[in-house]
Design a protein around this motif. Sequence first.
Motif, PDB file in Angstrom:
ATOM      1  N   THR A 151      -4.947   1.282  -1.158  1.00 48.84           N
ATOM      2  CA  THR A 151      -5.225   0.410  -0.020  1.00 48.84           C
ATOM      3  C   THR A 151      -5.753  -0.912  -0.564  1.00 48.84           C
ATOM      4  N   THR A 152      -5.685  -1.939   0.251  1.00 53.83           N
ATOM      5  CA  THR A 152      -6.198  -3.251  -0.130  1.00 53.83           C
ATOM      6  C   THR A 152      -7.582  -3.424   0.472  1.00 53.83           C
ATOM      7  N   VAL A 153      -8.558  -3.693  -0.378  1.00 51.35           N
ATOM      8  CA  VAL A 153      -9.933  -3.896   0.060  1.00 51.35           C
ATOM      9  C   VAL A 153     -10.154  -5.357   0.427  1.00 51.35           C
ATOM     10  N   LEU A 154      -9.616  -6.258  -0.374  1.00 48.75           N
ATOM     11  CA  LEU A 154      -9.839  -7.681  -0.192  1.00 48.75           C
ATOM     12  C   LEU A 154      -8.587  -8.415  -0.624  1.00 48.75           C
ATOM     13  N   GLY A 155      -8.149  -9.366   0.188  1.00 53.79           N
ATOM     14  CA  GLY A 155      -7.063 -10.233  -0.218  1.00 53.79           C
ATOM     15  C   GLY A 155      -5.736  -9.938   0.443  1.00 53.79           C
ATOM     16  N   SER A 211      -4.155  -9.387 -10.024  1.00 52.92           N
ATOM     17  CA  SER A 211      -4.130 -10.839 -10.130  1.00 52.92           C
ATOM     18  C   SER A 211      -2.947 -11.467  -9.403  1.00 52.92           C
ATOM     19  N   GLY A 212      -1.766 -10.935  -9.610  1.00 48.66           N
ATOM     20  CA  GLY A 212      -0.572 -11.490  -8.968  1.00 48.66           C
ATOM     21  C   GLY A 212      -0.511 -11.227  -7.477  1.00 48.66           C
ATOM     22  N   ASN A 213      -1.284 -10.258  -6.995  1.00 48.49           N
ATOM     23  CA  ASN A 213      -1.359  -9.980  -5.559  1.00 48.49           C
ATOM     24  C   ASN A 213      -2.476 -10.762  -4.882  1.00 48.49           C
ATOM     25  N   ASN A 214      -3.337 -11.431  -5.670  1.00 41.72           N
ATOM     26  CA  ASN A 214      -4.508 -12.122  -5.111  1.00 41.72           C
ATOM     27  C   ASN A 214      -5.338 -11.146  -4.285  1.00 41.72           C
ATOM     28  N   ALA A 215      -5.529  -9.942  -4.823  1.00 43.33           N
ATOM     29  CA  ALA A 215      -6.173  -8.889  -4.042  1.00 43.33           C
ATOM     30  C   ALA A 215      -6.942  -7.914  -4.927  1.00 43.33           C
ATOM     31  N   ILE A 216      -7.873  -7.204  -4.277  1.00 43.75           N
ATOM     32  CA  ILE A 216      -8.568  -6.091  -4.894  1.00 43.75           C
ATOM     33  C   ILE A 216      -8.066  -4.833  -4.205  1.00 43.75           C
ATOM     34  N   ARG A 217      -7.613  -3.870  -4.989  1.00 45.05           N
ATOM     35  CA  ARG A 217      -7.006  -2.652  -4.459  1.00 45.05           C
ATOM     36  C   ARG A 217      -7.864  -1.441  -4.815  1.00 45.05           C
ATOM     37  N   ARG A 218      -7.856  -0.434  -3.963  1.00 45.69           N
ATOM     38  CA  ARG A 218      -8.615   0.812  -4.138  1.00 45.69           C
ATOM     39  C   ARG A 218      -7.622   1.961  -4.231  1.00 45.69           C
ATOM     40  N   SER A 249       4.833   4.828  -4.988  1.00 48.97           N
ATOM     41  CA  SER A 249       5.422   4.042  -3.893  1.00 48.97           C
ATOM     42  C   SER A 249       4.593   2.791  -3.617  1.00 48.97           C
ATOM     43  N   ALA A 250       3.346   2.762  -4.101  1.00 48.99           N
ATOM     44  CA  ALA A 250       2.523   1.557  -3.999  1.00 48.99           C
ATOM     45  C   ALA A 250       3.050   0.524  -4.988  1.00 48.99           C
ATOM     46  N   ARG A 251       2.844  -0.741  -4.680  1.00 46.83           N
ATOM     47  CA  ARG A 251       3.333  -1.818  -5.542  1.00 46.83           C
ATOM     48  C   ARG A 251       2.170  -2.704  -5.974  1.00 46.83           C
ATOM     49  N   PHE A 252       2.209  -3.116  -7.256  1.00 43.96           N
ATOM     50  CA  PHE A 252       1.223  -4.027  -7.825  1.00 43.96           C
ATOM     51  C   PHE A 252       1.939  -5.206  -8.456  1.00 43.96           C
ATOM     52  N   ASN A 253       1.223  -6.329  -8.551  1.00 48.66           N
ATOM     53  CA  ASN A 253       1.696  -7.490  -9.284  1.00 48.66           C
ATOM     54  C   ASN A 253       0.581  -7.889 -10.242  1.00 48.66           C
ATOM     55  N   ARG A 254       0.777  -7.625 -11.512  1.00 46.60           N
ATOM     56  CA  ARG A 254      -0.149  -7.942 -12.593  1.00 46.60           C
ATOM     57  C   ARG A 254      -1.557  -7.381 -12.389  1.00 46.60           C
ATOM     58  N   ALA A 278       0.864  -1.175   0.000  1.00 42.73           N
ATOM     59  CA  ALA A 278       0.000   0.000   0.000  1.00 42.73           C
ATOM     60  C   ALA A 278       0.901   1.226   0.000  1.00 42.73           C
ATOM     61  N   GLY A 279       0.324   2.365  -0.297  1.00 41.68           N
ATOM     62  CA  GLY A 279       1.121   3.590  -0.274  1.00 41.68           C
ATOM     63  C   GLY A 279       0.561   4.621  -1.223  1.00 41.68           C
TER      64      GLY A 279
END
Length: 181
Positions: free
Chosen positions: A107-111, A90-97, A68-73, A63-64
């Motif tokens: 921020t990470t909403v889910l995952g 997808s690569g983070n297995n997460a939903i980000r806002r 400075s925030a990082r994503f994977n695919r 997060a950030g």
Amino acid sequence: PSRWSVEEWATDLGTPTALAVGGDSDGVLSLFVSDENAHTITQFVLSTNTPTVIAGGVLGFAAGDGTSARFNRPRGLALAESGVPFVAASGNNAIRRIDCTDACTVTTVLGSSSPGRLVSGAPASSLSTENPSAVFLDRFNNLLVVSARSAAFVNPGIDGIIDASDRVFQIFESSASLRAE
């Protein structure tokens, strides 16, 4: 250049995977693009022909603010009525806002970084998903999530803002995803 055309900008994209068009509270219309291989979310303000990487740029899960925030695919992309982007990373297995009210804070909403299952009734912060590929916001501000083996929606809390404290409701799960975690 400080001023680009969409055509010039598009040649600089790595692997665009989703597009979303919408306006913010000031009526500024933008095109948002998730780029899977560059690990970025870019906003192209249509009135000024200005592209800006609003989040990501380096492979990872953090997060950030802004780059400075990082994503994977990052793959799927949807905009809330307020213009806030939601990203299926997808690569983070997460939903980000991404809230660009001030500094485009991710921020990470889910995952989490580990794949997992979506379980009905549980808070989003306690769950993981597996390779989410698409997100969609309906007219009631429910966030629909499609992952490798399931589909679910996150119902916003009483504040109307989707965040990690909101509840998840499963729509579909394939039997292949019922493996031990």
